[in-house]
Scaffold this active site. Structure first.
Site, PDB file in Angstrom:
ATOM      1  N   CYS A  38      43.497  -2.695 -71.959  1.00 38.75           N
ATOM      2  CA  CYS A  38      44.497  -3.750 -72.087  1.00 38.75           C
ATOM      3  C   CYS A  38      43.821  -5.063 -72.439  1.00 38.75           C
ATOM      4  O   CYS A  38      42.601  -5.140 -72.592  1.00 38.75           O
ATOM      5  CB  CYS A  38      45.275  -3.900 -70.784  1.00 38.75           C
TER       6      CYS A  38
ATOM      7  N   CYS B 251      41.119  -6.300 -70.136  1.00 35.55           N
ATOM      8  CA  CYS B 251      39.849  -5.580 -70.335  1.00 35.55           C
ATOM      9  C   CYS B 251      39.067  -6.203 -71.483  1.00 35.55           C
ATOM     10  O   CYS B 251      37.843  -6.379 -71.404  1.00 35.55           O
ATOM     11  CB  CYS B 251      40.105  -4.109 -70.641  1.00 35.55           C
TER      12      CYS B 251
ATOM     13  N   CYS C  62      -1.267  16.545 -79.327  1.00 30.03           N
ATOM     14  CA  CYS C  62      -1.847  15.946 -78.121  1.00 30.03           C
ATOM     15  C   CYS C  62      -0.895  14.904 -77.554  1.00 30.03           C
ATOM     16  O   CYS C  62       0.151  14.610 -78.133  1.00 30.03           O
ATOM     17  CB  CYS C  62      -3.205  15.301 -78.434  1.00 30.03           C
TER      18      CYS C  62
ATOM     19  N   CYS D  79       0.031  12.006 -79.780  1.00 26.48           N
ATOM     20  CA  CYS D  79       1.097  12.309 -80.745  1.00 26.48           C
ATOM     21  C   CYS D  79       2.458  12.059 -80.115  1.00 26.48           C
ATOM     22  O   CYS D  79       3.369  11.496 -80.742  1.00 26.48           O
ATOM     23  CB  CYS D  79       1.014  13.767 -81.204  1.00 26.48           C
TER      24      CYS D  79
ATOM     25  N   ASP E 211      50.826  -6.832-108.492  1.00 31.94           N
ATOM     26  CA  ASP E 211      50.026  -6.336-109.602  1.00 31.94           C
ATOM     27  C   ASP E 211      50.964  -5.515-110.492  1.00 31.94           C
ATOM     28  O   ASP E 211      51.914  -4.903-110.000  1.00 31.94           O
ATOM     29  CB  ASP E 211      48.885  -5.463-109.074  1.00 31.94           C
TER      30      ASP E 211
END
Length: 667
Positions: free
Chosen positions: A14, A17, A81, A84, A502
């Site tokens: 609402c 909120c 590893c 990485c 248009d």
């Protein structure tokens, strides 16, 4: 430099909120302009440093409006590893929208928590690949679209509303039926008895509040505890107060004075049901509002054909970036904004310009992602894709406009900002006043009065009606093809006194139609038209299509055409059954040395009437004058007359010649 961010939020119901979420954004350091969109449930804001996104998310979380998150999981190769793992996690965490990334060295699995809408699996996988660790996505499906979430929300609310209504109906009939049906009160007393009636109401209303109405308590009570009550808080307090008072009257009547021993189970159940109904209608409005956006999103193709080392490879559009060379096959959608590098074709750009007539495209001319290629093949270099494309910008504009706050919404926000605390204050003052002047039954009377204030106030029609009506208005307009570029345009529309249309595709049908065929003296009209239509069947020009449709309507059998040569912007030449056919504009035939005198006046009369004149010559002799026009829609005159009757000024906008525009206006 500020960067625009859009987060999808949960918990927005609402206007109050929206106000609280907006306040949370305002309180976060480093946030520039910001707004919260109730229609799309998004927070849009500008940040100077994307790294503060986590702080902003935390601020929204604390207010009860958590940003929607998703988990992206995939496997990678190349991990060897711990370094990485660390390197990949840093690379993934640097992707805008990623909240947290976790890499498992033992299983080579990656898990990424990200904010919905800010990134996706493809971008995350791409970041992994750039770091040297190829990603293997289990699926290439997209995450849930907001439109899907709106549909799910609407369906869930609809189910809850139906359940609540079915449970509430008997409660309402038992308690309020006597106001509608004479003798209902006595009938209940003589059959099941009022005590049994109250017991039935207790069971059904409890099911309503514990089932469909539970959401009011789940959202409203935490907000109340945070001392930021919202509409959910008011509904929860009002319905719980009515229910709990009725429980006391039913099971512990001795605690209340005899005159106050009444139940309000129907009030609690009906209020909860009506609020659920309002939110169901609101969710439906959101779905309609998003329909236009879904259609726009649907214009973006999922894949594109890219030229890699001379080979055509189909790739996801998300993998396309500026500088790539793409190929648009005949009839396919353009995958991204770009510039034509090779080939010629006509492209349908109605989605952008509104003009239904295809536009000729050749080397060096721009094309727009989402438009539809004609029958030619185009090669083009990408200039913008993804969020930077023209289509993406249009989608963002429509989303912003459809959820923007109208001036009236600002008034609602100010009211709702104080409404809930004011109602609670009035209820408290009412209780205090009755305690002071209520006499021997002061406690019971105070409780009744305080509960009455909460019950009466909790629906808050203004807080529900205003945002819902805004979304219904924009949603209905979107269904009719009207998109608002600015949110306040909806409210200010009633002030409009000047309307401009248009011409092509709005007042007219938007497709050329062959209207006139005039033959030169001594020319076989039917034979000449057959030759012209046969030559035009090899062209994809819109005017050529109008001629061909006219030929089909007349039942003309076409012959084959050879040596067809199109001259862009002028016309074409071809050989049909051994005869040379020239078709084009008046100036084109003059350039080719044709004497157009016998039909020049006819062509001029076509132009004066608003038609496009086309001349045709056979073996160097002018034979036909064709008139092609874009006819008015049948309802155009009625609409214009109706608007003028309302004392509105009406104008027409057109890129055509003054003569053509004047002819249409006069019609």
């Amino acid at each position: 430099m500020f960067q625009s961010i859009s987060l999808q939020l949960d918990g927005l119901n609402c206007a109050s909120c929206v106000r609280r979420a907006d306040s949370a954004l305002a309180s976060a350091p480093g946030v520039g302009e910001h707004s919260v969109n109730l229609a799309t449930r998004t927070a849009e804001f500008e940040v100077s440093d994307p790294a503060i996104l986590a702080d902003i998310a935390e601020a929204l979380d604390s207010e009860g409006f958590p940003p929607r998150r998703e988990r992206i999981e995939f496997s990678v190769s190349g991990l060897s590893c711990a370094s990485c793992v660390s390197r990949l996690e840093r690379a993934l965490a640097a992707v805008p929208g990623v909240e947290k990334a976790s890499v498992n060295l033992a299983t080579n699995l990656v898990s990424v928590d990200a904010f919905s809408g800010l990134t996706d699996a493809f971008r995350v996988a791409k970041a992994s690949e750039k770091s040297g660790y190829p990603a293997d996505l289990p699926t290439r499906g997209a995450t849930d679209e907001p439109a899907d979430l709106h549909r799910e929300e609407a369906l869930a609310l609809r189910r809850q509303t139906i359940i609540a209504a079915v449970l509430t109906a008997p409660v309402f009939v038992l308690e309020m039926g006597s106001h509608l049906i004479p003798g209902m009160h006595h009938l209940i007393a003589q059959t099941i008895g009022h005590q049994a009636s109250w017991m039935i109401q207790f069971v059904l209303s409890t099911l309503v509040l514990a089932g469909p109405g539970r959401q009011f308590f789940e959202k409203g009570v935490p907000a109340l505890l945070r001392r930021t009550p919202d509409m959910n808080s008011l509904v929860a307090m009002g319905t719980f107060a009515a229910w709990s008072y009725s429980v006391v009257a039913l099971f512990l009547p001795g605690l209340l004075p005899e005159g106050a021993r009444a139940v309000y189970f129907e009030a609690a159940a009906v209020v909860a049901t009506l609020i659920l109904l309002g939110r169901t209608l609101e969710a439906r409005a959101k779905g309609r509002t998003g329909a236009a956006i879904r259609e726009l999103i649907g214009l973006q193709p999922d894949t594109a054909w890219i030229n890699r080392d001379g080979d055509l490879v189909e790739v996801p559009v998300s993998d396309v970036s500026a500088g790539d060379i793409l190929v648009a096959k005949p009839g396919s959608r353009i995958a991204a904004d770009g510039v034509v590098a090779g080939g010629e074709s006509y492209v349908h750009e109605a989605m952008i310009t509104g003009e239904p007539v295809p536009v000729a495209k050749r080397s060096g001319e721009p094309i727009i992602g989402g438009t539809v290629n004609g029958s030619g093949m185009l090669t083009y270099e990408v200039t913008a894709s993804g969020a930077d494309s023209t289509l993406a910008q249009i989608i963002r504009m429509v989303q912003s406009a459809q959820g923007a706050k109208l001036p009236i919404q600002s008034t609602v926000d100010r009211v709702t900002a104080i409404f809930v605390p004011l109602v609670l204050l009035i209820a408290a003052l009412t209780v205090a006043a009755w305690l002071l002047i209520g006499g021997p039954d002061a406690v019971a009377n105070a409780l009744v009065a305080g509960v009455s204030v909460l019950i009466i106030a909790c629906p808050c029609a203004m807080g529900l009606a205003t945002p819902t009506s805004i979304m219904v208005g924009t949603g209905r307009a979107a269904e009719l093809g009207v998109l608002f570029r600015r949110g306040d345009a909806l409210q200010r529309l009633e002030e409009a006194r000047f309307i401009a249309f248009d011409k092509t595709g709005t007042l007219t049908k938007g497709r050329p139609v062959l209207t006139d065929i005039r033959a030169a003296p001594g020319t076989d009209k039917a034979r000449a038209f057959k030759l012209v239509a046969s030559a035009e069947q090899m062209s994809e020009h819109p005017l050529s299509k109008a001629i061909l449709e006219g030929a089909r309507a007349a039942g003309v059998e076409l012959s084959g055409a050879d040596q067809v040569q199109a001259v862009p912007g002028k016309g074409l030449r071809a050989m049909v059954r051994g005869e040379q056919v020239l078709v084009g504009s008046l100036s084109y035939l003059k350039e080719c040395g044709v004497d157009v005198g016998p039909l020049e006046a006819t062509a001029q009369s076509f132009a004066d009437a608003g038609r496009t004149p086309i001349l045709a010559a056979i073996d160097g002799t002018v034979a036909l004058a064709l008139g092609i026009s874009d006819p008015l829609k049948p309802e155009a005159g009625t609409v214009v007359a109706a608007l003028e009757k309302q004392r509105l000024n009406v104008a027409m906008i057109s890129g055509d010649s003054t003569r053509t525009a004047g002819a249409v206006s006069a019609a």
